[in-house]
Every structure is written in C-alpha cells, then in structure tokens.
Design a protein around this motif. Structure first.
Motif, PDB file in Angstrom:
ATOM      1  N   GLU A   8       0.849  -1.196   0.000  1.00  0.00           N
ATOM      2  CA  GLU A   8       0.000   0.000   0.000  1.00  0.00           C
ATOM      3  C   GLU A   8       0.883   1.243   0.000  1.00  0.00           C
ATOM      4  O   GLU A   8       2.038   1.197   0.389  1.00  0.00           O
ATOM      5  N   THR A  10       1.257   4.097   1.585  1.00  0.00           N
ATOM      6  CA  THR A  10       1.864   4.797   2.720  1.00  0.00           C
ATOM      7  C   THR A  10       3.039   4.043   3.311  1.00  0.00           C
ATOM      8  O   THR A  10       3.847   4.626   4.028  1.00  0.00           O
ATOM      9  N   ARG A  15       3.056  -6.567   2.758  1.00  0.00           N
ATOM     10  CA  ARG A  15       2.200  -6.859   3.908  1.00  0.00           C
ATOM     11  C   ARG A  15       1.263  -8.002   3.545  1.00  0.00           C
ATOM     12  O   ARG A  15       1.119  -8.356   2.379  1.00  0.00           O
ATOM     13  N   GLY A  17      -2.705  -9.930   4.570  1.00  0.00           N
ATOM     14  CA  GLY A  17      -3.985  -9.696   5.213  1.00  0.00           C
ATOM     15  C   GLY A  17      -5.023 -10.717   4.802  1.00  0.00           C
ATOM     16  O   GLY A  17      -4.852 -11.459   3.828  1.00  0.00           O
ATOM     17  N   ARG A  23     -12.817  -6.783   1.731  1.00  0.00           N
ATOM     18  CA  ARG A  23     -11.812  -5.814   2.188  1.00  0.00           C
ATOM     19  C   ARG A  23     -10.666  -6.568   2.853  1.00  0.00           C
ATOM     20  O   ARG A  23     -10.832  -7.690   3.338  1.00  0.00           O
ATOM     21  N   HIS A  25      -8.264  -7.122   5.829  1.00  0.00           N
ATOM     22  CA  HIS A  25      -7.940  -6.911   7.246  1.00  0.00           C
ATOM     23  C   HIS A  25      -6.462  -7.255   7.406  1.00  0.00           C
ATOM     24  O   HIS A  25      -6.083  -8.433   7.349  1.00  0.00           O
ATOM     25  N   ALA A  26      -5.637  -6.229   7.563  1.00  0.00           N
ATOM     26  CA  ALA A  26      -4.199  -6.400   7.443  1.00  0.00           C
ATOM     27  C   ALA A  26      -3.543  -6.796   8.755  1.00  0.00           C
ATOM     28  O   ALA A  26      -3.901  -6.301   9.844  1.00  0.00           O
ATOM     29  N   ARG A  56      -5.219  -4.735  12.314  1.00  0.00           N
ATOM     30  CA  ARG A  56      -4.302  -3.609  12.484  1.00  0.00           C
ATOM     31  C   ARG A  56      -4.706  -2.448  11.579  1.00  0.00           C
ATOM     32  O   ARG A  56      -4.723  -1.291  11.989  1.00  0.00           O
ATOM     33  N   ASP A  57      -5.036  -2.764  10.311  1.00  0.00           N
ATOM     34  CA  ASP A  57      -5.507  -1.792   9.327  1.00  0.00           C
ATOM     35  C   ASP A  57      -6.524  -2.485   8.440  1.00  0.00           C
ATOM     36  O   ASP A  57      -6.516  -3.720   8.314  1.00  0.00           O
ATOM     37  N   VAL A  58      -7.384  -1.679   7.795  1.00  0.00           N
ATOM     38  CA  VAL A  58      -8.336  -2.209   6.828  1.00  0.00           C
ATOM     39  C   VAL A  58      -8.165  -1.428   5.531  1.00  0.00           C
ATOM     40  O   VAL A  58      -8.132  -0.192   5.539  1.00  0.00           O
ATOM     41  N   PHE A  59      -8.049  -2.160   4.406  1.00  0.00           N
ATOM     42  CA  PHE A  59      -7.840  -1.532   3.108  1.00  0.00           C
ATOM     43  C   PHE A  59      -8.873  -2.039   2.107  1.00  0.00           C
ATOM     44  O   PHE A  59      -9.290  -3.207   2.166  1.00  0.00           O
TER      45      PHE A  59
END
Length: 310
Positions: A8, A10, A15, A17, A23, A25-26, A56-59
């Motif tokens: 991703e 940023t 990574r 997920g 979606r 879920h990372a 931790r994050d969702v993308f």
C-alpha cells in the motif's frame, strides 16, 4: 480463509492480510504470509481470528497493489498432471503416451525469483517469438516434511492459487532437443495469485482426486481455454509426496499442477491451427480464472533485446 499479500502507498513494503467481505484486514507491518506457515494451519487460523476481531488496518482492494501470495517462494515445482493436455500434445507430434507418465508425476524446477502477481506486466523473454500462457492451479506447502505419503502430504497444503506458467515455446523446443530443460523456455516468468485460498473453502467441491472448479483462460477478452480441476490425473497429495521423496519440502514451496486440457496456445494451435490461436504479442491481456480462487490478469509487454553469448 482467503489471504492476500500486497503493497500500500503509505508503507511500500510487503504486507499480508485476510479478505473479509471484500476488504483486506491487514496484519501488522513486517508480518508475511510465509511467517504464518510452518504448522498444521493453527498459526493461520489464529491470525485470521485476530484479524476478524481487531485488524491492524483495513484496506479496500482497489487501493493496494496485490502481489503473489508468496512473492519469493523457497522453490517452485511445476508438474505435468492433466492427461488430456499430455495426450493431445503427444498425439499431434505422432507419439503414444509414455507408460511411465502413469507411474511418475514428473515435474521441473522453475525460478522463484521470477514470480509475479496479478496485474503485473510480463515481458517476452529475449529472443522469443512464440510466447504462450499455461492455465494451472498451484498448491502452497504449509508444513514441511520428507518422504511423505499422499494423504499426509495433502494435509500439509496451506492453500491454493491460480497459476500461469508462461512459456517461450521456441526457446523451450530448442533446449529440450538437448535433453535438458525447459530452462530458459520457462524460467523468465510465473504468475501466481490473486490470493491463497485454504482447503476448507473448497471441500464442498471435492470430486475424485481434486476439486470440481471451473478453469477459464481468455486472451483480450476472447475465451481460449475451459476445463475443470477435477480432470487432473495426479492429486496434489500425490504430487507433493513425490516431490518429498528422498528429500524435503518446506513451507511456502509452490506445487504447480501443469497445464489443464486445452489450457495453452501450444495445444490449441496443434488442434485448431496457429492462425486461429497465434502466439502472444505485446499488448495482449491474458486472464486466467479459477472458480473460488479468483482471477489472474497480466499484460504481455516487449522484452529486452537478445544479447549474444559470443
């Protein structure tokens, strides 16, 4: 479970997920899919439970670049497990089936450094004018072992992916006349993805030695190939057991099925003619779809110029 490996914007590092309702879920940065392999699936299941509860994050999928599930696998073995493909190719060359094909699930080692993922461009290798795709399914080893029997070997599979074993047929043909190969006819590119699907997601489709999953290939939106994974002669458990004979297989190793019946231009052109099924050219888009495993899309691009050896 359906796992993806991605980059991703940023944090431009690999990574992993879990796909949940479309979606990602990372997992925490620094975690890789390979780091959750190595046992009977408990590590993967535990991480998946944690990501469903508190990622931790969702993308969104459209906001990341999806890679091959294991971008640099320890090894890549590609087998030759669909009888229709083997029989057709041999018949068109005036050859009978070799009896040992029914005794030995043969394979070759491909190049783990040339693995790519969905939507990556694939360059024609230097000096080739006969670029081809191969419609396949790959299994990823979840737990290592040696001298396995087929049932135990199948239990060690972490999941399955779509695989494209790109081929330079003219280079391959020349090399194999020398009783070696495919070597440079194959090792320039193998596309795998878009996700790793665990066996429990497929169990209701089980038939005979495999799963009844529809396999389709298109070139520039035109259907070229259609088959079922259930048509395979050698099971993944048998192939993995053979790979482990007298040696070891390890977590992350990739086991390719080989081309399904009608699953490449070589076979199609032998049956229907090269005018109807020409070799791939720069700009062609190849999409391989396998039911429940997703779609692997790649664009063919021009490659580097051939550098003479002498």
């Amino acid at each position: 479970m359906r796992w993806v490996t991605f980059i991703e914007s940023t944090l431009p590092a690999e990574r992993t997920g879990l796909l949940v309702d479309g979606r990602i879920h990372a997992s925490a940065p620094g975690s890789t899919l390979l780091s959750f392999l190595g046992d009977d699936g408990t590590l993967l299941a535990t991480e998946a439970d944690a990501l469903r509860r508190d990622p931790r994050d969702v993308f969104e999928l459209d906001d990341v670049h999806v890679l091959a599930p294991i971008p640099k696998p320890p090894t890549v073995r590609d087998f030759y497990a669909f009888e229709q493909h083997v029989r057709t190719a041999r018949q068109r060359r005036g050859l009978e089936m070799e009896p040992d094909w029914y005794e030995l699930p043969v394979f070759y080692f491909s190049n783990p450094y040339a693995v790519s993922g969905p939507d990556d461009d694939v360059a024609i290798p230097p000096g080739s004018a006969e670029m081809d795709y191969e419609l396949e399914v790959a299994a990823v080893v979840g737990m290592g072992g040696a001298d396995l029997d087929p049932d135990d070997a199948e239990r060690r599979i972490a999941g399955y992916c779509v695989m494209n074993d790109w081929s330079a047929r003219d280079i391959q043909r020349r090399e194999m006349k020398l009783s070696m190969g495919p070597v440079k006819g194959k090792d320039f590119a193998t596309s795998i993805g878009p996700m790793l699907v665990t066996p429990d997601e497929l169990e209701d489709t089980r038939r005979s030695k495999s799963y009844d999953l529809e396999m389709i290939a298109t070139v520039n939106g035109v259907e070229y190939s259609r088959a079922s994974l259930a048509d395979i002669f050698w099971s993944f458990g048998e192939m993995l057991a053979y790979a482990s004979r007298g040696t070891r297989v390890e977590p992350g190793d990739v086991i390719g099925s080989g081309t399904c019946g009608s699953g490449c231009i070589l076979e199609l052109s032998m049956v229907h003619g090269i005018d109807r099924y020409p070799w791939l050219r720069p700009g062609d888009v190849v999409e391989l779809s396998v039911e429940r495993l997703g779609k692997l899309r790649n664009r063919v691009v021009a490659g580097a110029a051939l550098r003479p050896l002498r």
